[in-house]
Design a protein around this motif. Structure first.
Motif, short mmCIF file in Angstrom:
data_model
loop_
_atom_site.label_atom_id
_atom_site.label_comp_id
_atom_site.label_asym_id
_atom_site.label_seq_id
_atom_site.Cartn_x
_atom_site.Cartn_y
_atom_site.Cartn_z
N VAL A 1 0.85 -1.20 0.00
CA VAL A 1 0.00 0.00 0.00
C VAL A 1 0.88 1.25 0.00
N ASP A 2 1.98 1.21 0.76
CA ASP A 2 2.91 2.35 0.76
C ASP A 2 3.50 2.56 -0.63
N VAL A 3 3.85 1.46 -1.28
CA VAL A 3 4.39 1.55 -2.65
C VAL A 3 3.34 2.13 -3.58
N LYS A 4 2.11 1.67 -3.44
CA LYS A 4 1.02 2.18 -4.29
C LYS A 4 0.90 3.69 -4.15
N GLU A 5 1.02 4.20 -2.92
CA GLU A 5 0.93 5.65 -2.68
C GLU A 5 2.10 6.38 -3.33
N LYS A 6 3.28 5.76 -3.30
CA LYS A 6 4.46 6.40 -3.87
C LYS A 6 4.41 6.48 -5.39
N ILE A 7 3.72 5.51 -6.03
CA ILE A 7 3.66 5.53 -7.49
C ILE A 7 2.35 6.14 -8.00
N ALA A 8 1.52 6.60 -7.08
CA ALA A 8 0.17 7.08 -7.45
C ALA A 8 0.20 8.14 -8.54
N ASP A 9 1.11 9.10 -8.44
CA ASP A 9 1.16 10.19 -9.41
C ASP A 9 1.91 9.80 -10.69
N TYR A 10 2.39 8.57 -10.74
CA TYR A 10 3.16 8.11 -11.89
C TYR A 10 2.51 6.90 -12.56
N SER A 11 1.29 6.58 -12.15
CA SER A 11 0.60 5.40 -12.66
C SER A 11 -0.78 5.75 -13.19
N ASN B 1 -3.40 3.88 -13.09
CA ASN B 1 -4.35 3.44 -12.08
C ASN B 1 -3.60 2.62 -11.03
N PRO B 2 -3.15 3.28 -9.96
CA PRO B 2 -2.32 2.58 -8.96
C PRO B 2 -3.02 1.40 -8.31
N ASN B 3 -4.35 1.40 -8.28
CA ASN B 3 -5.05 0.27 -7.67
C ASN B 3 -4.83 -1.03 -8.44
N THR B 4 -4.59 -0.91 -9.75
CA THR B 4 -4.35 -2.12 -10.54
C THR B 4 -3.01 -2.76 -10.17
N LEU C 1 -1.96 -3.10 -7.07
CA LEU C 1 -2.29 -3.99 -5.96
C LEU C 1 -3.03 -5.23 -6.47
N TRP C 2 -3.87 -5.05 -7.48
CA TRP C 2 -4.63 -6.16 -8.05
C TRP C 2 -3.68 -7.19 -8.67
N VAL C 3 -2.72 -6.69 -9.44
CA VAL C 3 -1.75 -7.58 -10.09
C VAL C 3 -0.88 -8.27 -9.04
N ALA C 4 -0.46 -7.52 -8.02
CA ALA C 4 0.35 -8.11 -6.96
C ALA C 4 -0.39 -9.26 -6.29
N ALA C 5 -1.68 -9.07 -6.06
CA ALA C 5 -2.48 -10.14 -5.43
C ALA C 5 -2.57 -11.35 -6.35
N LYS C 6 -2.78 -11.10 -7.64
CA LYS C 6 -2.88 -12.20 -8.60
C LYS C 6 -1.58 -13.01 -8.66
N LYS C 7 -0.45 -12.32 -8.43
CA LYS C 7 0.86 -12.98 -8.50
C LYS C 7 1.34 -13.43 -7.11
N SER C 8 0.43 -13.38 -6.11
CA SER C 8 0.75 -13.79 -4.74
C SER C 8 1.99 -13.07 -4.21
N PHE C 9 2.06 -11.78 -4.49
CA PHE C 9 3.19 -10.96 -4.06
C PHE C 9 2.71 -10.02 -2.95
N SER C 10 3.39 -10.06 -1.81
CA SER C 10 2.90 -9.28 -0.67
C SER C 10 3.95 -8.38 -0.02
N LYS C 11 5.25 -8.66 -0.21
CA LYS C 11 6.28 -7.88 0.47
C LYS C 11 7.37 -7.42 -0.49
N PRO C 12 7.43 -6.12 -0.82
CA PRO C 12 8.48 -5.62 -1.73
C PRO C 12 9.84 -5.62 -1.05
N LYS C 13 10.88 -5.86 -1.82
CA LYS C 13 12.23 -5.85 -1.27
C LYS C 13 12.74 -4.41 -1.17
#
Length: 341
Positions: A47-57, A59-62, A64-76
């Motif tokens: 969610v923090d990453v989504k907020e950081k890319i919000a002005d550069y994306s 649709n930042p919500n997508t 999170l949607w893709v991350a969920a589809k790929k079972s990705f939960s913790k960015p390095k």
């Protein structure tokens, strides 16, 4: 087949195509609208990453949607360069793999290890305390014949490539490696010809560095101090006195003028009462100062004094009488301009 069934099939085919296209676009379509330098901290969530890319994306919500589809939960943790046109799939894969981009870290003319550490901490994730602890680790110092005072000598001012998440020890070890690489066979041979060790060259270069900011003067100043060393004279270098004063009063203490009483300060860095080089460097010399020592100008000067007619430069003298005349002019100038401590 009735027309009704045909229409229904056509409708579902079209609907399926639209849904499939939208699904594809969310994952593989262009998501990032402009380049972004993204810093992900160890405490950041998706969610923090989504907020950081919000002005550069788009649709930042997508994301999170893709991350969920790929079972990705913790960015390095890391510093990532997101490029315009990247897809959410690209971003997720980058953050999952930790595929960072190195950045250029630069530093110069730091007077203490503490100030150097603070400068580096401004550019990397590591904090200044970790850097200081790494550079002053006893086993590291012993292995490399360094002290807490001389540890700064392995830092050759330049620009270096590091990952933002580099550890303090890895950062230190790379600088040590670059320091050893700096000492080419040619530089080592020149140091030996001057009867100086690497540490000796760095120490003398630090005095030259603090003595003059004019690169054109540095080989002359270096030659003067070498004349004194080789003839067994004390260096009588004011920068070492200033260092000794700050060593007692604190590195932020301002010294505008060296007084006669300062020349009696009890310190191994007092080059008026101690012959030879001080125990360690007094500041971080840059490459021009180091090479000025290794390629010092051959002359007969033994004295120097600030030039009041050409501010920033010095007047050099071969005899004490010449020097005393230059020094008297300088002292009068200081008094006239009200320069005290």
């Amino acid at each position: 087949m009735s027309k009704k069934i045909i229409y229904l099939l056509g409708f579902f085919l079209i609907l399926g195509g639209i849904l499939g296209y939208n699904y594809y676009q969310k994952i593989f379509g262009e998501a990032i609208t402009k380049d972004l330098e993204l810093f992900v901290f160890s405490t950041d969530s998706l969610v923090d990453v989504k907020e950081k890319i919000a002005d550069y994306s788009k649709n930042p919500n997508t994301f999170l949607w893709v991350a969920a589809k790929k079972s990705f939960s913790k960015p390095k943790t890391g510093r990532y360069l997101l490029k315009e046109g990247m897809s959410n799939n690209d971003v997720v894969n980058m953050l999952r793999s930790g595929n960072q981009t190195a950045l250029s870290v630069s530093f110069n003319n730091q007077t203490t290890l503490e100030k150097f550490a603070s400068r580096i901490a401004e550019q990397l994730e590591i904090d200044s305390i970790s850097i200081i602890n790494s550079f002053t680790d006893k086993s590291f110092l012993d292995e490399n014949e360094l002290t807490k005072k001389s540890a700064l000598q392995i830092c050759i001012p330049n620009s270096y490539q590091f990952y933002w998440t580099v550890s303090a020890d890895d950062f230190r070890d790379k600088l040590l490696k670059e320091y050893n690489r700096f000492w080419t066979a040619d530089r080592i041979a020149k140091a030996k010809a001057l009867n100086l060790t690497k540490s000796g060259v760095i120490t003398l270069a630090s005095i030259v560095q603090m003595e003059t900011a004019k690169k054109s003067e540095r080989p002359i100043v270096a030659g003067l101090y070498l004349n004194r060393l080789q003839n067994g004279w004390p260096l009588q270098a004011d920068p070492t006195i200033i260092y000794a004063i700050k060593d007692v009063k604190g590195q932020d203490y301002i010294v505008k003028r060296v007084l006669k009483v300062d020349l009696e300060i009890n310190s191994p860095y007092n080059t008026y009462i101690n012959r030879g080089l001080p125990p360690s460097l007094i500041a971080m010399p840059d490459i021009s100062s180091i090479d000025a020592v290794l390629n010092a100008k051959d002359h007969d000067y033994f004295y120097m004094c600030a030039d009041i007619e050409k501010i920033g430069y010095h007047k050099f003298a071969k005899t004490l009488a010449q020097h005393n005349a230059n020094a008297a002019k300088y002292q009068n100038w200081l008094n006239k301009n009200g320069v005290k401590r």
